[in-house]
Design a protein around this motif. Structure first.
Motif, PDB file in Angstrom:
ATOM      1  N   ASP A 169       1.047  -1.110   0.104  1.00 25.42           N
ATOM      2  CA  ASP A 169      -0.004  -0.127   0.034  1.00 25.42           C
ATOM      3  C   ASP A 169       0.989   1.228  -0.046  1.00 25.42           C
ATOM      4  O   ASP A 169       1.678   1.429   0.677  1.00 25.42           O
ATOM      5  N   PHE A 170       0.653   2.004  -0.922  1.00 29.01           N
ATOM      6  CA  PHE A 170       1.555   3.368  -1.171  1.00 29.01           C
ATOM      7  C   PHE A 170       0.904   4.751  -0.603  1.00 29.01           C
ATOM      8  O   PHE A 170       1.604   5.649  -1.231  1.00 29.01           O
ATOM      9  N   THR A 171      -0.031   4.386   0.362  1.00 33.17           N
ATOM     10  CA  THR A 171      -0.560   5.831   0.629  1.00 33.17           C
ATOM     11  C   THR A 171       0.060   6.670   1.454  1.00 33.17           C
ATOM     12  O   THR A 171       0.145   7.576   1.703  1.00 33.17           O
ATOM     13  N   GLU A 172       0.998   5.810   2.340  1.00 36.63           N
ATOM     14  CA  GLU A 172       1.858   6.555   3.039  1.00 36.63           C
ATOM     15  C   GLU A 172       3.485   6.095   2.902  1.00 36.63           C
ATOM     16  O   GLU A 172       4.164   5.479   3.801  1.00 36.63           O
ATOM     17  N   ALA A 173       3.841   6.380   1.560  1.00 40.79           N
ATOM     18  CA  ALA A 173       5.055   5.718   1.326  1.00 40.79           C
ATOM     19  C   ALA A 173       6.269   6.724   1.326  1.00 40.79           C
ATOM     20  O   ALA A 173       7.329   6.672   0.822  1.00 40.79           O
ATOM     21  N   GLY A 174       5.869   7.703   2.375  1.00 37.01           N
ATOM     22  CA  GLY A 174       7.138   8.500   2.957  1.00 37.01           C
ATOM     23  C   GLY A 174       7.734   9.717   1.969  1.00 37.01           C
ATOM     24  O   GLY A 174       6.897  10.022   0.870  1.00 37.01           O
ATOM     25  N   GLU A 175       8.782  10.276   1.890  1.00 33.09           N
ATOM     26  CA  GLU A 175       9.052  11.236   1.327  1.00 33.09           C
ATOM     27  C   GLU A 175       9.343  11.078  -0.330  1.00 33.09           C
ATOM     28  O   GLU A 175       9.491  11.889  -0.979  1.00 33.09           O
ATOM     29  N   LEU A 176       9.551   9.867  -0.406  1.00 33.85           N
ATOM     30  CA  LEU A 176       9.531   9.586  -1.964  1.00 33.85           C
ATOM     31  C   LEU A 176       8.215  10.131  -2.587  1.00 33.85           C
ATOM     32  O   LEU A 176       8.266  10.274  -3.924  1.00 33.85           O
ATOM     33  N   GLN A 177       7.271  10.235  -1.965  1.00 38.38           N
ATOM     34  CA  GLN A 177       6.123  10.715  -2.575  1.00 38.38           C
ATOM     35  C   GLN A 177       6.031  12.065  -3.133  1.00 38.38           C
ATOM     36  O   GLN A 177       5.363  12.487  -4.005  1.00 38.38           O
ATOM     37  N   LEU A 178       7.029  12.996  -2.554  1.00 42.33           N
ATOM     38  CA  LEU A 178       7.372  14.095  -3.199  1.00 42.33           C
ATOM     39  C   LEU A 178       7.682  14.208  -4.354  1.00 42.33           C
ATOM     40  O   LEU A 178       7.278  15.269  -5.152  1.00 42.33           O
ATOM     41  N   PHE A 179       8.384  13.040  -5.035  1.00 42.42           N
ATOM     42  CA  PHE A 179       8.817  12.906  -6.560  1.00 42.42           C
ATOM     43  C   PHE A 179       7.967  12.403  -7.231  1.00 42.42           C
ATOM     44  O   PHE A 179       8.013  12.246  -8.490  1.00 42.42           O
ATOM     45  N   ILE A 180       6.384  11.894  -7.028  1.00 38.52           N
ATOM     46  CA  ILE A 180       5.791  11.358  -7.682  1.00 38.52           C
ATOM     47  C   ILE A 180       4.286  12.051  -7.546  1.00 38.52           C
ATOM     48  O   ILE A 180       3.310  11.731  -6.939  1.00 38.52           O
ATOM     49  N   THR A 181       4.223  12.910  -8.744  1.00 43.16           N
ATOM     50  CA  THR A 181       3.159  13.784  -8.838  1.00 43.16           C
ATOM     51  C   THR A 181       2.999  13.450 -10.657  1.00 43.16           C
ATOM     52  O   THR A 181       3.785  12.993 -11.299  1.00 43.16           O
ATOM     53  N   ASP A 182       1.612  13.831 -11.110  1.00 47.04           N
ATOM     54  CA  ASP A 182       1.648  13.700 -12.513  1.00 47.04           C
ATOM     55  C   ASP A 182       2.388  14.474 -13.233  1.00 47.04           C
ATOM     56  O   ASP A 182       2.913  13.841 -14.364  1.00 47.04           O
ATOM     57  N   ASP A 183       2.620  15.560 -12.838  1.00 44.13           N
ATOM     58  CA  ASP A 183       3.611  16.377 -13.233  1.00 44.13           C
ATOM     59  C   ASP A 183       5.103  15.942 -13.730  1.00 44.13           C
ATOM     60  O   ASP A 183       5.784  15.861 -14.764  1.00 44.13           O
ATOM     61  N   GLN A 184       5.318  15.512 -12.397  1.00 46.84           N
ATOM     62  CA  GLN A 184       6.772  14.978 -12.320  1.00 46.84           C
ATOM     63  C   GLN A 184       6.867  13.657 -13.148  1.00 46.84           C
ATOM     64  O   GLN A 184       8.156  13.532 -13.829  1.00 46.84           O
ATOM     65  N   LEU A 185       5.973  12.700 -13.049  1.00 51.92           N
ATOM     66  CA  LEU A 185       5.909  11.524 -14.057  1.00 51.92           C
ATOM     67  C   LEU A 185       6.168  11.936 -15.374  1.00 51.92           C
ATOM     68  O   LEU A 185       6.729  11.089 -16.126  1.00 51.92           O
ATOM     69  N   ASP A 186       5.389  12.670 -16.029  1.00 55.73           N
ATOM     70  CA  ASP A 186       5.192  13.314 -17.070  1.00 55.73           C
ATOM     71  C   ASP A 186       6.789  13.625 -17.732  1.00 55.73           C
ATOM     72  O   ASP A 186       7.084  13.319 -18.686  1.00 55.73           O
ATOM     73  N   PHE A 187       7.192  14.543 -16.894  1.00 55.10           N
ATOM     74  CA  PHE A 187       8.665  15.074 -16.980  1.00 55.10           C
ATOM     75  C   PHE A 187       9.761  13.833 -16.972  1.00 55.10           C
ATOM     76  O   PHE A 187      10.565  13.717 -17.790  1.00 55.10           O
ATOM     77  N   LEU A 188       9.555  12.771 -15.851  1.00 52.40           N
ATOM     78  CA  LEU A 188      10.474  11.773 -16.055  1.00 52.40           C
ATOM     79  C   LEU A 188      10.097  10.912 -17.294  1.00 52.40           C
ATOM     80  O   LEU A 188      11.060  10.179 -17.675  1.00 52.40           O
ATOM     81  N   GLY A 189       9.055  10.801 -17.771  1.00 47.92           N
ATOM     82  CA  GLY A 189       8.643  10.055 -19.032  1.00 47.92           C
ATOM     83  C   GLY A 189       9.282  10.490 -19.959  1.00 47.92           C
ATOM     84  O   GLY A 189      10.000   9.725 -20.684  1.00 47.92           O
ATOM     85  N   ASP A 190       9.580  11.693 -19.980  1.00 51.13           N
ATOM     86  CA  ASP A 190      10.319  12.267 -21.253  1.00 51.13           C
ATOM     87  C   ASP A 190      11.715  11.974 -21.287  1.00 51.13           C
ATOM     88  O   ASP A 190      12.286  11.634 -22.172  1.00 51.13           O
ATOM     89  N   VAL A 191      12.255  12.114 -19.937  1.00 51.50           N
ATOM     90  CA  VAL A 191      13.718  11.777 -19.745  1.00 51.50           C
ATOM     91  C   VAL A 191      14.118  10.487 -20.039  1.00 51.50           C
ATOM     92  O   VAL A 191      14.828  10.086 -20.806  1.00 51.50           O
ATOM     93  N   MET A 192      12.990   9.220 -19.781  1.00 51.07           N
ATOM     94  CA  MET A 192      13.405   7.901 -19.920  1.00 51.07           C
ATOM     95  C   MET A 192      13.108   7.761 -21.170  1.00 51.07           C
ATOM     96  O   MET A 192      13.761   6.780 -21.893  1.00 51.07           O
ATOM     97  N   GLY A 193      11.963   8.461 -21.846  1.00 55.37           N
ATOM     98  CA  GLY A 193      11.717   8.277 -23.414  1.00 55.37           C
ATOM     99  C   GLY A 193      12.892   8.512 -24.224  1.00 55.37           C
ATOM    100  O   GLY A 193      13.354   7.813 -25.314  1.00 55.37           O
ATOM    101  N   ALA A 194      13.708   9.453 -23.808  1.00 59.09           N
ATOM    102  CA  ALA A 194      15.154   9.909 -24.669  1.00 59.09           C
ATOM    103  C   ALA A 194      16.265   8.805 -24.315  1.00 59.09           C
ATOM    104  O   ALA A 194      16.876   8.464 -25.470  1.00 59.09           O
ATOM    105  N   GLN A 195      16.099   8.095 -23.105  1.00 57.36           N
ATOM    106  CA  GLN A 195      17.293   7.321 -22.713  1.00 57.36           C
ATOM    107  C   GLN A 195      16.969   5.752 -22.942  1.00 57.36           C
ATOM    108  O   GLN A 195      17.858   5.006 -23.329  1.00 57.36           O
ATOM    109  N   GLY A 196      15.516   5.511 -22.794  1.00 58.16           N
ATOM    110  CA  GLY A 196      15.104   4.249 -22.659  1.00 58.16           C
ATOM    111  C   GLY A 196      15.266   3.499 -21.489  1.00 58.16           C
ATOM    112  O   GLY A 196      14.876   2.343 -21.091  1.00 58.16           O
ATOM    113  N   PHE A 197      15.659   4.386 -20.308  1.00 56.61           N
ATOM    114  CA  PHE A 197      15.822   3.848 -18.914  1.00 56.61           C
ATOM    115  C   PHE A 197      16.176   5.001 -17.996  1.00 56.61           C
ATOM    116  O   PHE A 197      16.244   6.040 -18.331  1.00 56.61           O
TER     117      PHE A 197
END
Length: 582
Positions: A352-380
């Motif tokens: 259950d990830f509702t109280e997953a600690g400070e890593l949740q700070l980096f998990i927002t829709d905006d952040q994941l869209d950005f990260l998806g672009d980064v990984m899309g360029a690299q593949g990983f």
């Protein structure tokens, strides 16, 4: 030896649509993705708009609460007055916050440094209360503002500046500046190591000093190698143990030096042990899915274990992300009537990830869209990008304090096996990582019954196995209260252990290790489930290693001992080839 079918299941290749004939024009979206990939070099993979939106949210609410905001001017004057009273000796010094080691050296308690410390503590209190003050902010934005403020305050702390730090001043005087020269040499060495292969420490050689428990690779496919370890006792438990490690790092966190190797210890306890060693993915594996890790990883390994050991059921143990995946696999097996498992052990693994600690700070829709672009360029996602996020969670300990120690004082800690393993990072396939972050971390699909294996959802409540779950007290990656939530998701007999230490050191807690302790309590099948803090208050600590308690638990879930099974047909000696990939 027993031949195991070598399931060479190909990982789906990166799919690119066929290009129409003629010159191609780069789209605006492609250019934006390239921009985001370039930006990530300077932001550590974090979206700049996420921080900007959090600041705008705070500023808008602060401006709309002018009287409360103005009150902080008065509070600032009070802090200055309090500092003056401390300087005059008419008011007691403020104590250091728990766990704050920046000013622990006795030199900081001498004049004039002690006044600097008091000014810093008062200033940090004021800044933190300011960013937390406006009502009505989005809770996620409030956490991001608090986190970013903490990062800034840590960065500008006088302890980080050589002319303000009495430890550095004293060392520079005593050595004639040699500490700074040695510190610069340490910096250059670390920069060089970051550019080269991570696992090149001559003190901790793979297969010799670490990952050295004797065994054979008995299965290799496109995603993992399966290692079977050589028995050392005349009789073994009837049920083999399969270890599913995280693929965020290499598997041998559980097979470090001989003295603290969990795998070697299990073999010595009379267990037939198998462990998965995951491949270190490259750009060609960008479309590898989370379900590939389940099917080509766990399920293929279970088939191989039973081909070698016969129809005996398997004690499955998963660590961190490997534990989360194992819980998914166990739920899917329960749904489908697959009875290969004898028990389930989850080590610092969240379901259950509702109280997953400070890593949740980096998990927002905006952040994941950005990260998806980064990984899309690299593949990983690279090991450095992932490691940077973990370091920021404990910047005081892992960034600034280390920088002072290594680069200003010119010291270097003696290398150890855990440090060598930590430097041996891995990459994460782009598609798998995004599925994990969106489906599990952001949307909590597994706990809420939406996670699908095949064409149907799975439910953790379907698992009808004895469960042994371990959380660690100082875990910043899988906070123990989050791990504890399994009590709410499954009503099987659940033995929960809370052990001293953090995400790694709490698990690598071999018998005989000094100052180790743990709390353990069984929640019987269909029994009462207390809250985490209630559980902790009602459960007395025990000295020693939780490994011994786990060994007793495994024995209680096992049949009479048997002769060791034959070894599977060897493809290579342990630790195999995949663990050596950089």
């Amino acid at each position: 030896m027993i031949d195991v079918p070598q399931t060479v299941v190909p990982i789906r290749a990166a799919t690119q649509p066929a290009a129409p004939p003629g010159p191609q024009r780069t789209s605006a979206a492609d250019l934006d993705r390239l921009l985001h990939a370039w930006q990530s070099r300077f932001t550590g993979g974090h979206s700049p708009s996420t921080a900007s939106l959090a600041f705008l949210d705070w500023a808008a609410h602060a401006l709309n609460a002018p009287f409360e905001t103005a009150e902080f001017g008065r509070t600032a004057v009070e802090h200055w007055q309090r500092l003056a009273r401390i300087a005059l000796g008419t008011e007691a010094l403020l104590p250091l916050p728990e766990g704050d080691r920046r000013f622990a050296d006795p030199a900081w308690s001498q004049h004039p440094y002690k006044l600097v410390v008091q000014a810093v503590l008062l200033g940090e209190q004021w800044c933190e209360s300011l960013v937390q003050s406006p009502d009505g902010m989005d809770p996620g934005n409030r956490r991001i503002m608090g986190f970013n403020t903490r990062q800034f305050l840590d960065m500008v702390s006088p302890s980080n500046w050589p002319w303000f730090n009495p430890e550095v001043v004293a060392a520079t005087r005593a050595t004639g500046g040699r500490n700074l020269i040695e510190g610069f040499s340490n910096l250059l060495a670390d920069k060089a190591a970051a550019r080269g292969p991570a696992q090149d420490d001559p003190h901790f050689r793979l297969g010799i000093d670490v990952a050295a428990t004797p065994g054979k690779v008995v299965l290799r496919n496109a995603l993992m190698e399966l290692i079977q370890y050589t028995p050392t006792t005349p009789m073994v438990g009837a049920e083999p143990v399969l270890i599913v490690p995280a693929w965020i790092m290499k598997y041998y966190i559980l097979d470090l030096s001989p003295g603290n190797s969990m795998i070697r210890w299990l073999v010595g306890q009379g267990r037939t042990v198998f462990a998965i060693s995951w491949r270190n993915p490259d750009a060609s594996m960008r479309d590898t899915t989370l379900d590939d890790y389940r099917s080509i990883g766990i399920m293929a390994a279970l088939d191989a274990v039973q081909a070698i050991c016969g129809p005996a059921k398997v004690h499955a143990a998963g660590y961190c992300l490997g534990g989360t995946l194992l819980a998914i696999a166990a739920a899917a097996m329960a749904r489908d009537g697959d009875a290969q498992l004898a028990s389930l052990t989850l080590l610092a693994a969240q379901t259950d990830f509702t109280e997953a600690g400070e890593l949740q700070l980096f998990i927002t829709d905006d952040q994941l869209d950005f990260l998806g672009d980064v990984m899309g360029a690299q593949g990983f996602l690279s090991a450095n990008q992932m490691g940077g996020a973990f370091q920021m969670l404990r910047a005081n300990d892992l960034v600034w304090s280390r920088g002072i120690h290594d680069y200003l004082l010119g010291k270097h800690d003696a290398p150890n096996d855990l440090m060598a393993w930590n430097a041996d990072g891995t990459r994460l396939p782009a598609r798998m990582h995004m599925e994990y972050l969106r489906g599990l971390f952001l949307h909590n699909d597994l706990a809420e019954g939406r996670f699908r294996v095949g064409d149907r959802p799975v439910a953790l409540a379907d698992i009808r196995l004895p469960i042994f779950a371990v959380g660690t007290e100082r875990d910043h990656i899988a906070p123990w209260r989050s791990v504890f939530k399994l009590h709410l998701l499954n009503d099987s007999a659940l033995t929960f252990v809370l052990t001293s230490g953090g995400h790694n050191a709490g698990i690598v807690s071999e018998p005989g290790h000094p100052r180790r302790s743990f709390r353990m309590r069984l929640r019987a099948h269909d029994g009462r489930s207390p809250g985490p803090d209630e559980w902790r208050a009602e459960t007395a600590p025990q000295d020693g290693s939780w490994w011994l308690a786990w060994g007793d638990w495994l024995a209680a879930q096992s049949g009479p001992p048997v002769a060791p099974p034959a070894m599977g047909a060897a493809l290579a000696d342990a630790p195999g080839a995949y663990v050596r990939e950089h």
